[in-house]
Write an enzyme that holds these catalytic residues in place. Structure first.
Site, short mmCIF file in Angstrom:
data_model
loop_
_atom_site.label_atom_id
_atom_site.label_comp_id
_atom_site.label_asym_id
_atom_site.label_seq_id
_atom_site.Cartn_x
_atom_site.Cartn_y
_atom_site.Cartn_z
N SER A 97 0.85 -1.18 0.00
CA SER A 97 0.00 0.00 0.00
C SER A 97 0.88 1.23 0.00
CB SER A 97 -0.92 0.01 1.23
OG SER A 97 -1.77 1.15 1.22
N HIS A 101 2.35 12.17 -1.19
CA HIS A 101 1.90 13.55 -1.03
C HIS A 101 3.03 14.49 -1.48
CE1 HIS A 101 -1.80 12.58 1.11
NE2 HIS A 101 -1.12 11.78 1.91
N HIS A 111 -2.35 7.18 -4.90
CA HIS A 111 -2.45 6.00 -4.04
C HIS A 111 -2.45 4.77 -4.92
CE1 HIS A 111 -5.47 2.87 -2.83
NE2 HIS A 111 -4.68 2.80 -1.78
N ASN A 113 -2.48 0.24 -4.40
CA ASN A 113 -2.60 -0.85 -3.45
C ASN A 113 -2.76 -2.15 -4.23
OD1 ASN A 113 -4.61 -2.80 -2.06
ND2 ASN A 113 -3.82 -1.59 -0.36
N ARG A 115 -3.09 -6.47 -3.13
CA ARG A 115 -3.20 -7.31 -1.94
C ARG A 115 -3.72 -8.71 -2.32
NH1 ARG A 115 -6.93 -3.36 -2.19
NH2 ARG A 115 -9.12 -3.98 -2.28
N GLY A 263 -5.45 -5.28 14.32
CA GLY A 263 -4.36 -5.03 15.24
C GLY A 263 -3.05 -4.72 14.56
N GLY A 264 -3.14 -4.08 13.38
CA GLY A 264 -1.93 -3.73 12.64
C GLY A 264 -1.15 -2.61 13.29
N ARG A 265 0.00 -2.32 12.71
CA ARG A 265 0.89 -1.28 13.23
C ARG A 265 0.32 0.10 12.87
NH1 ARG A 265 5.95 1.26 11.27
NH2 ARG A 265 7.31 1.66 13.06
#
Length: 317
Positions: A97, A101, A111, A113, A115, A263-265
């Site tokens: 991902s 900017h 952007h 992504n 997956r 619960g990702g970073r």
């Protein structure tokens, strides 16, 4: 785990890590000054990632290109909203991902992504699918850039059927929309999810084509716009429009929701947010200005490939 499934996971992992390296190298070359700082991280539930962020470059104010591979005992709600029959399955998710900017308001934010998801439960066949795409969020939009962006998207999709680009363009338009503002986030691109009906190899090849095609399409625009001079007026408008980007990512973006719910970073998940942004109470651009042209001509769904390439946008004096 089934050996063929493991082989697929490793193939996707290798391709996505290579894509991260290629995109970071290309963005550093385009920037000319900044370099990516890398953080490697792991999560107790399983998996981890490699986050790369460039800040304060010559062209890019902030660019983040994140790789992650996360595992869990249960798919989060954001991943099963469209496929409730998968609720309760364990999962593995591998993805890249990125969000860029730029400093210059005449260079769009972008952007991309890609997956891969695998959902499993004992006694049932594994379920896998791909998703991803890319989109463009200009502040001052130029028809040449918009048409070129969508031509690149169409060319990527062309080997996969003439219906692929229109279908994935429409999906992008519908997804990157702010209902509470009743406006598009930008001028779109392509977006897809739950892609498995082509079979693994064909789907994987398409995802790789999307990843490989993103950077040349974006660099072409950056090259045309990064040397345009700008002042406080353009910068203020850029910061104002960045507020819309923040609103979408925090309220609607399924990738952000998935990362937080699984619960990702947090630092990596919120890398997509711009380093500076502003909101003004009910601010509206003056009619007839380049700032008003963004909403009146570009923040809408249309056939961009039918648009004349001649630009009616001119940098302000």
């Amino acid at each position: 785990m089934n050996a063929s499934i493991q082989d697929r996971l490793e193939a996707v992992r290798g391709a996505f890590l290579e894509l991260q390296q290629t995109i970071c190298a290309g963005l550093e070359q385009e920037d000319g000054q900044g370099t990516f700082h890398e953080d490697r991280w792991s999560r107790p539930e399983g998996g981890g990632g490699r986050s790369r962020v460039l800040t304060g470059g010559g062209v890019f104010e902030q660019a983040g290109v994140n790789y992650s591979r996360v595992c869990g005992a249960h798919l989060p709600a954001s991943a099963t909203a469209r496929r409730p029959e998968l609720a309760g399955r364990s999962f593995q998710a591998i993805g890249i991902s990125l969000v860029v900017h730029p400093h210059n308001p005449y260079v769009p934010t972008t952007h991309c992504n890609v997956r891969f998801f695998l959902a499993e439960k004992p006694g049932a066949e594994p379920v896998w699918w791909f998703g991803g795409g890319f989109d463009l969020t200009p502040y001052y939009a130029f028809p040449e850039d918009v048409v070129g962006w969508h031509q690149a998207a169409r060319d990527i999709c062309a080997p996969y059927g003439k219906e692929t680009y229109p279908r994935f363009k429409q999906w992008c338009d519908e997804y990157f929309y702010l209902p509470h503002r009743q406006e598009q986030r930008g001028i779109g691109g392509i977006f897809f999810d739950d892609l498995n009906d082509w079979g693994f190899e064909r789907s994987f090849n398409f995802v790789r084509a999307v990843g490989d095609g993103f950077l040349p399409a974006y660099r072409a625009i950056v090259n045309r716009r990064k040397a345009i001079s700008y002042g406080e007026r353009e910068r203020d408008f850029q910061l104002y429009r960045r507020g819309r980007y923040v609103e979408f990512n925090l309220i609607y973006d399924r990738g952000t929701l998935f990362g937080l719910q699984s619960g990702g970073r947090v630092a990596s998940i919120l890398m997509s947010l711009p380093p500076e942004v502003k909101w003004g109470y009910d601010w509206q651009p003056e009619p007839g200005t380049p700032e008003s042209q963004l909403a009146s001509e570009f923040l809408q769904r249309r056939d961009w490939l039918a648009m004349p390439r001649e630009s009616s946008v001119r940098p302000t004096e």
